[in-house]
Design a protein around this motif. Structure first.
Motif, short mmCIF file in Angstrom:
data_model
loop_
_atom_site.label_atom_id
_atom_site.label_comp_id
_atom_site.label_asym_id
_atom_site.label_seq_id
_atom_site.Cartn_x
_atom_site.Cartn_y
_atom_site.Cartn_z
N LEU A 263 0.86 -1.18 0.00
CA LEU A 263 0.00 0.00 0.00
C LEU A 263 0.89 1.23 0.00
O LEU A 263 1.91 1.27 0.71
CB LEU A 263 -0.89 0.04 1.24
N VAL A 264 0.53 2.21 -0.81
CA VAL A 264 1.22 3.49 -0.81
C VAL A 264 0.17 4.56 -0.58
O VAL A 264 -0.92 4.52 -1.15
CB VAL A 264 2.01 3.72 -2.12
N TYR A 265 0.47 5.52 0.32
CA TYR A 265 -0.56 6.49 0.73
C TYR A 265 0.01 7.91 0.71
O TYR A 265 1.22 8.11 0.77
CB TYR A 265 -1.09 6.15 2.12
N GLY A 269 -6.24 11.80 1.01
CA GLY A 269 -6.85 10.51 1.30
C GLY A 269 -6.55 9.43 0.29
O GLY A 269 -7.21 8.38 0.29
N ASN A 270 -5.58 9.64 -0.57
CA ASN A 270 -5.27 8.65 -1.60
C ASN A 270 -4.47 7.48 -1.04
O ASN A 270 -3.41 7.67 -0.43
CB ASN A 270 -4.50 9.30 -2.75
N VAL A 271 -4.97 6.26 -1.28
CA VAL A 271 -4.29 5.03 -0.91
C VAL A 271 -4.39 4.08 -2.11
O VAL A 271 -5.49 3.81 -2.60
CB VAL A 271 -4.91 4.37 0.33
N LEU A 272 -3.25 3.58 -2.57
CA LEU A 272 -3.21 2.64 -3.68
C LEU A 272 -2.71 1.29 -3.18
O LEU A 272 -1.85 1.22 -2.30
CB LEU A 272 -2.28 3.15 -4.78
N THR A 286 -11.19 5.54 0.67
CA THR A 286 -11.03 5.93 2.07
C THR A 286 -12.17 6.80 2.56
O THR A 286 -12.37 6.95 3.77
CB THR A 286 -9.70 6.69 2.27
N GLY A 287 -12.90 7.41 1.63
CA GLY A 287 -13.96 8.33 2.02
C GLY A 287 -13.44 9.62 2.61
O GLY A 287 -14.21 10.40 3.20
#
Length: 359
Positions: A263-265, A269-272, A286-287
């Motif tokens: 996971l890269v964040y 709120g971006n998480v890939l 993530t909302g």
């Protein structure tokens, strides 16, 4: 007329006094890189930016060179002995006793007693000269390689700039081999526990010299996350950090993962998530529109991500789906770890705090 002369004399006296005070203050000035940290009760509540575990001990680092350690899961803290007062950004302990911390002015600190005392291994006053020496030798050995003179010039520029070279993260695989990374593609590697450092600017696919914000291992791969969507992965065959394309072009602040999953964040709120070594990515919902700034994998194997706004996101088992957990008293988080007793301990603008583990 007399009043005018008196006023002029008073003004002249004030100017002379101001100059004398300025000279005195200049004589008293000590660079933060040479100024040992003062023990202060306020250090426990001062802004902190990094956290790590050293065996059963929790270590936190932050502003003005403050390093704190706790042996009771963050309930009580002691202040470490630190030789420099530069702001610290990150800390890493590859063993229960050996650890490194980095920060502003290119400072690299080392501890061999689980974080109770520290000594300085490197600072920004040395880094430029280190680059010049390293890349001048390569330029001499390979006179036809146009890359080396450019990197020599970069080193010379750093020398002229002085010590202002922020390091943003540190990671060691063991007590000998590790990396420090920072602004404008600044990256150094050591293979002798920090006794010597090798510049690695020529080993990154980062032609625009984006900032290197974080470095972390997932157990089967080593990644560097940076600004403007930059993600690098260590390639053992080519001995360099190769670029990994991602679908997001904003800044990444961290990497988290386990073998077979990463996971890269970062911003907004971006998480890939990738389960194939970064060849394909899925954006997780993530909302949130606030930056994700820290993360950990807890003892149960669950991902826990923390935000600048004080939220906690949890993914049970794999990182495929994130659930938002509302915190009773949201606190911005810049670093996090789990104590040996299972307590979540976080670092942020309000110092060190503990959080509820559930679920």
């Amino acid at each position: 007329m007399c009043s005018y002369k008196n006023n002029m004399l008073q003004l002249a006296f004030g100017v002379v006094l101001g100059l004398l005070q300025g000279i005195t203050h200049a004589a008293d000035y000590v660079d933060v890189l040479d100024l040992p940290v003062k023990v202060s009760a306020l250090a426990m509540k001062s802004p902190l930016s990094g956290m790590a575990r050293a065996g059963e001990r929790v270590i936190a680092v932050g502003q003005r060179g403050h390093i704190l350690f706790s042996d009771d899961s963050g309930q009580h803290w002691k202040q470490a002995t630190v030789p420099a007062s530069a702001d610290l950004t990150a800390v890493n302990f590859p063993t229960t006793t050996q650890g490194w911390a980095v920060g502003n002015d290119g400072v690299v600190l080392h501890s061999s007693d689980a974080g109770a005392t520290w000594h300085k291994q490197l600072d920004g006053r040395q880094i430029g000269a280190l680059l010049v020496k390293h890349y001048t030798a390569l330029a001499t050995a390979e006179p036809g390689n146009e890359q080396w003179p450019l990197l020599v010039a970069e080193g010379q520029r750093l020398v002229e700039q002085g010590a202002d070279k922020p390091l943003l993260d540190v990671w060691f695989s063991n007590d000998k081999t590790g990396y420090v990374v920072g602004v404008f593609n600044l990256i150094l590697r050591t293979d002798d526990g920090g006794q010597s450092w090798t510049p690695f600017q020529d080993r990154t696919d980062n032609p625009q010299s984006f900032h290197l914000n974080a470095i972390a291992s997932t157990g089967d791969a080593l990644y560097i996350a940076g600004e403007q969507g930059l993600l690098l992965k260590w390639d053992e065959n080519t001995q360099r950090f190769a670029a990994v394309p991602t679908p997001y072009q904003g800044s990444f602040f961290g990497v988290l993962g386990k073998p077979g999953e990463v996971l890269v964040y970062g911003l907004r709120g971006n998480v890939l998530r990738s389960i194939d070594g970064g060849q394909n990515w899925t954006a997780l919902d993530t909302g949130l529109h606030v930056s994700v700034t820290a993360g950990l994998i807890d003892a149960a194997g669950n991902y826990r991500l923390f935000t600048q706004g004080g939220q906690m996101l949890v993914s049970q088992g794999t990182g495929a789906q994130l659930q938002l957990l509302r915190q009773p008293v949201p606190t911005p988080v810049a670093g996090a770890t789990q104590s040996a007793a299972g307590t979540l301990v976080v670092a942020g603008s309000r110092g060190a705090q503990t959080l509820a583990l559930e679920p």
